[in-house]
Write a protein that holds these residues in place. Structure first.
Motif, short mmCIF file in Angstrom:
data_model
loop_
_atom_site.label_atom_id
_atom_site.label_comp_id
_atom_site.label_asym_id
_atom_site.label_seq_id
_atom_site.Cartn_x
_atom_site.Cartn_y
_atom_site.Cartn_z
N THR A 180 53.92 0.00 7.81
CA THR A 180 54.19 0.27 6.56
C THR A 180 54.47 -1.04 5.52
O THR A 180 54.95 -1.96 5.91
CB THR A 180 55.35 1.13 6.16
N ARG A 181 54.12 -0.99 4.33
CA ARG A 181 54.08 -2.09 3.37
C ARG A 181 55.10 -1.61 2.09
O ARG A 181 55.04 -0.58 1.48
CB ARG A 181 52.85 -2.53 2.71
N ASN A 182 55.89 -2.53 1.78
CA ASN A 182 57.01 -2.30 0.87
C ASN A 182 56.23 -2.78 -0.59
O ASN A 182 55.73 -3.65 -0.89
CB ASN A 182 58.12 -3.23 0.89
N ARG B 136 47.62 3.28 -0.32
CA ARG B 136 46.94 1.89 -0.16
C ARG B 136 46.68 1.71 1.10
O ARG B 136 47.89 1.61 1.84
CB ARG B 136 47.24 0.97 -1.40
N VAL B 137 45.70 1.17 1.49
CA VAL B 137 45.43 0.89 3.00
C VAL B 137 44.70 -0.32 3.19
O VAL B 137 43.72 -0.71 2.39
CB VAL B 137 44.68 2.06 3.75
N TRP B 138 45.47 -1.19 4.10
CA TRP B 138 44.50 -2.45 4.68
C TRP B 138 44.25 -2.45 6.11
O TRP B 138 44.82 -2.00 7.13
CB TRP B 138 45.44 -3.46 4.43
N GLY B 139 43.15 -2.76 6.28
CA GLY B 139 42.60 -2.57 7.86
C GLY B 139 41.28 -1.98 8.07
O GLY B 139 40.26 -2.62 8.08
N SER B 140 41.29 -0.60 7.93
CA SER B 140 40.25 0.20 8.40
C SER B 140 39.34 0.35 7.11
O SER B 140 38.41 1.03 7.18
CB SER B 140 40.74 1.54 8.92
N THR B 141 39.67 0.15 5.97
CA THR B 141 39.37 0.63 4.84
C THR B 141 38.09 -0.43 4.33
O THR B 141 38.08 -1.36 4.80
CB THR B 141 39.97 0.82 3.42
N LYS B 142 37.17 -0.07 3.55
CA LYS B 142 36.25 -1.12 3.03
C LYS B 142 36.67 -2.26 2.37
O LYS B 142 36.35 -3.34 2.61
CB LYS B 142 35.20 -0.03 2.20
N PHE B 143 37.41 -1.89 1.37
CA PHE B 143 38.35 -2.79 0.75
C PHE B 143 39.68 -3.02 1.04
O PHE B 143 40.19 -2.07 1.39
CB PHE B 143 38.18 -2.51 -0.86
N GLY C 102 43.40 -2.93 0.53
CA GLY C 102 44.42 -2.32 -0.50
C GLY C 102 43.76 -1.16 -1.09
O GLY C 102 43.99 -0.45 -2.19
N GLN C 103 42.64 -0.43 -0.40
CA GLN C 103 41.83 0.28 -0.98
C GLN C 103 42.77 1.62 -1.34
O GLN C 103 43.44 2.20 -0.50
CB GLN C 103 40.79 0.78 -0.27
#
Length: 275
Positions: A207-209, A246-253, A255-256
């Motif tokens: 998780t990201r704050n 918002r997700v970082w890693g598996s998404t296309k962009f 912080g998508q």
């Protein structure tokens, strides 16, 4: 047995002991064997053997009673699940269940070569890749407690069966389990930890704050069949289930923005946005 010179009552009790299934029936038959066993020098070793068997059966009884009490207090689940998953360790006497629990966790289960030493469910926490997994050392399985142990297995996320001989596996036919893993206590501890983790089918999400942008180094562990954003949010707090993220890693962009139905992947960074 001719040198024993016992009467028919003794041999009848011995026959009942041979076919007894429950600890109570075994103890009753052994008490009759002791009562009708002739008391002379030639019978001393037989009497000692009867006393040893009675001691083992009493341990079985104590174990059964302890587990029944735990079952009543635990609402049917026996031991409340802690951590990301619960793993029940099953096996016959002297398959190394307690030793394995002590090796993989910081638990202090009593481990000796004597059979039936584990009298109740003993939990311990195993950490792997930052994920806490609960291991349960169960009483040694036998025909008399088979249904009870199978019930424990049915509630666990994974059943780890320890065996000394391949023929022992047939005893577990018909057991219902969410996930099943066979192993021996001789396996390398580090390798077995990984096998347990892989068999559970877990992924880790961090998780990201949203205010500081910092990631928590303690992961949220999810089963692969329940790994949506909503699943992760619900595990963090029941009121977060409707959150977007918002997700970082598996998404296309990086912080998508994604919805609650988005399927997360191992190692994703997740920032929940509470509505």
């Amino acid at each position: 047995m001719a040198s024993l010179n016992a009467g028919p009552e003794y041999y009848a009790a011995e026959g009942r002991y041979a076919v007894a299934k429950t600890p109570g029936d075994k103890l009753e038959a052994l008490e009759e064997m002791l009562r009708f066993c002739p008391k002379h020098k030639g019978s001393q070793s037989i009497i000692a053997d009867i006393h040893n068997k009675m001691a083992r059966v009493r341990k079985e009884q104590a174990r059964e009673e302890a587990v029944k009490k735990a079952r009543k207090g635990g609402g049917g689940d026996f031991i409340r699940k802690q951590g990301a998953a619960q793993v029940a360790i099953l096996g016959f006497a002297n398959t190394g269940k307690s030793f394995l629990l002590n090796t993989l966790t910081r638990a202090h289960a009593h481990s000796t070569p004597a059979p039936f030493e584990t009298l109740s469910l003993l939990p311990g926490m195993m950490e792997y890749k930052g994920v806490q997994i609960q291991l349960l050392d169960t009483p040694s399985i036998h025909p008399g407690n088979k249904s009870m142990i199978f019930s424990i297995a049915r509630n666990a996320d994974l059943v780890l069966i320890l065996f000394n001989d391949e023929s022992e596996k047939h005893f577990y036919e018909g057991m219902k389990a969410k996930r099943l893993l066979f192993a021996t206590s001789r396996e390398d501890a580090a390798a077995l930890k990984q096998r347990i983790y892989d068999s559970l089918g877990l992924i880790r999400v961090f998780t990201r704050n949203p205010k500081t942008g910092k990631a928590d180094d303690k992961p949220v562990a999810l089963f692969k069949e329940a790994r949506t954003v909503s699943d992760a949010a619900r595990q963090i707090h029941k009121d977060f289930a409707s959150a977007t993220a918002r997700v970082w890693g598996s998404t296309k962009f990086a912080g998508q923005q994604v919805r609650g139905t988005y399927q997360l992947e191992d190692g994703d960074l997740l920032e929940l946005q509470i509505r």
